[in-house]
Motif scaffolding. Structure first.
Motif, PDB file in Angstrom:
ATOM      1  N   UNK A  44      51.600  19.249 125.523  1.00 31.32           N
ATOM      2  CA  UNK A  44      51.690  20.462 124.620  1.00 31.32           C
ATOM      3  C   UNK A  44      50.432  21.342 124.739  1.00 31.32           C
ATOM      4  N   UNK A  45      49.164  20.639 124.955  1.00 30.07           N
ATOM      5  CA  UNK A  45      48.051  21.510 125.205  1.00 30.07           C
ATOM      6  C   UNK A  45      47.512  21.974 123.998  1.00 30.07           C
ATOM      7  N   UNK A  46      47.830  21.704 122.793  1.00 28.62           N
ATOM      8  CA  UNK A  46      46.969  22.232 121.605  1.00 28.62           C
ATOM      9  C   UNK A  46      46.936  21.051 120.597  1.00 28.62           C
ATOM     10  N   UNK A  47      46.113  21.355 119.512  1.00 27.32           N
ATOM     11  CA  UNK A  47      45.951  20.213 118.686  1.00 27.32           C
ATOM     12  C   UNK A  47      45.633  20.905 117.247  1.00 27.32           C
ATOM     13  N   UNK A  48      46.236  20.447 115.981  1.00 29.76           N
ATOM     14  CA  UNK A  48      45.881  20.983 114.880  1.00 29.76           C
ATOM     15  C   UNK A  48      44.555  20.449 114.343  1.00 29.76           C
ATOM     16  N   UNK A  49      43.748  21.003 113.835  1.00 31.95           N
ATOM     17  CA  UNK A  49      42.346  20.694 113.321  1.00 31.95           C
ATOM     18  C   UNK A  49      41.951  21.405 112.356  1.00 31.95           C
ATOM     19  N   UNK A  50      40.959  21.054 111.554  1.00 28.86           N
ATOM     20  CA  UNK A  50      40.454  21.843 110.328  1.00 28.86           C
ATOM     21  C   UNK A  50      38.779  22.140 110.688  1.00 28.86           C
ATOM     22  N   UNK A  51      38.497  23.433 110.375  1.00 28.13           N
ATOM     23  CA  UNK A  51      37.130  23.773 110.922  1.00 28.13           C
ATOM     24  C   UNK A  51      36.425  23.466 109.849  1.00 28.13           C
ATOM     25  N   UNK A  52      35.221  22.792 110.122  1.00 24.98           N
ATOM     26  CA  UNK A  52      34.560  22.074 109.175  1.00 24.98           C
ATOM     27  C   UNK A  52      32.995  22.826 109.262  1.00 24.98           C
ATOM     28  N   UNK A  53      32.496  23.335 110.372  1.00 27.96           N
ATOM     29  CA  UNK A  53      30.974  24.008 110.556  1.00 27.96           C
ATOM     30  C   UNK A  53      31.134  25.088 111.662  1.00 27.96           C
ATOM     31  N   UNK A  54      30.389  26.072 111.474  1.00 30.74           N
ATOM     32  CA  UNK A  54      30.382  27.090 112.340  1.00 30.74           C
ATOM     33  C   UNK A  54      28.831  27.662 112.742  1.00 30.74           C
ATOM     34  N   UNK A  55      28.506  27.630 113.710  1.00 26.10           N
ATOM     35  CA  UNK A  55      27.188  28.094 114.376  1.00 26.10           C
ATOM     36  C   UNK A  55      27.261  29.494 114.086  1.00 26.10           C
ATOM     37  N   UNK A  56      25.576  29.886 113.957  1.00 27.12           N
ATOM     38  CA  UNK A  56      25.412  31.333 113.471  1.00 27.12           C
ATOM     39  C   UNK A  56      25.914  32.300 114.422  1.00 27.12           C
ATOM     40  N   UNK A  57      26.298  32.177 115.526  1.00 26.86           N
ATOM     41  CA  UNK A  57      26.818  33.186 116.481  1.00 26.86           C
ATOM     42  C   UNK A  57      28.392  32.945 116.839  1.00 26.86           C
ATOM     43  N   UNK A  58      29.114  31.913 116.289  1.00 25.62           N
ATOM     44  CA  UNK A  58      30.256  31.766 116.393  1.00 25.62           C
ATOM     45  C   UNK A  58      31.337  32.884 115.839  1.00 25.62           C
ATOM     46  N   UNK A  59      32.279  33.339 116.528  1.00 26.72           N
ATOM     47  CA  UNK A  59      33.355  34.200 116.063  1.00 26.72           C
ATOM     48  C   UNK A  59      32.453  35.790 115.408  1.00 26.72           C
ATOM     49  N   UNK A  60      31.532  36.089 116.170  1.00 28.56           N
ATOM     50  CA  UNK A  60      30.785  37.245 115.764  1.00 28.56           C
ATOM     51  C   UNK A  60      31.537  38.558 116.083  1.00 28.56           C
ATOM     52  N   UNK A  61      32.291  38.604 117.232  1.00 29.15           N
ATOM     53  CA  UNK A  61      33.159  39.823 117.434  1.00 29.15           C
ATOM     54  C   UNK A  61      34.684  39.686 117.311  1.00 29.15           C
ATOM     55  N   UNK A  62      34.954  38.926 116.442  1.00 31.69           N
ATOM     56  CA  UNK A  62      36.566  38.645 116.197  1.00 31.69           C
ATOM     57  C   UNK A  62      36.822  39.258 114.502  1.00 31.69           C
TER      58      UNK A  62
END
Length: 108
Positions: A44-62
């Protein structure tokens, strides 16, 4: 929101930590699944997860960046697997330390 990151690791830069969903060992009909039963999910190539921590530069341009605590879909084997075997995690949880680009979508 209080931190739900119990991995003992703080991601840096554009890295994130996701908590893998627990595998069901029993079907709704009561059938016990063997440990290798998820071999079909490998394709299937994907998996369901829960986001628990984000680095300071993650998702900046999203525009619609996921937030801590949200369920997200990631690629099947992103980043580094973090388990109790590494001596960092105290429980049976499995985490992955990966880049923000491994997140494919947010579950609603």
């Amino acid at each position: 929101m209080s931190s739900i990151n119990t991995s003992g690791i703080k991601p840096i830069a554009d890295h994130i930590i996701v908590l893998l969903s627990k595998k069901k060992k029993l079907t709704e009909g009561g059938i016990i699944l063997p440990d290798n039963s998820d071999s079909q999910r490998e394709h299937l190539g994907q998996v369901k997860t829960t986001l628990v921590a984000i680095g300071e530069d993650a998702f900046l341009n999203m525009k619609d960046a996921p937030k801590i605590g949200q369920k997200v879909i990631t690629t099947r084997y992103p980043g580094l697997l973090i388990t109790a075997d590494l001596g960092v995690v105290d429980d049976e949880s499995e985490y992955r330390l990966c880049r923000d680009t491994e997140v494919l979508g947010i579950l609603e």
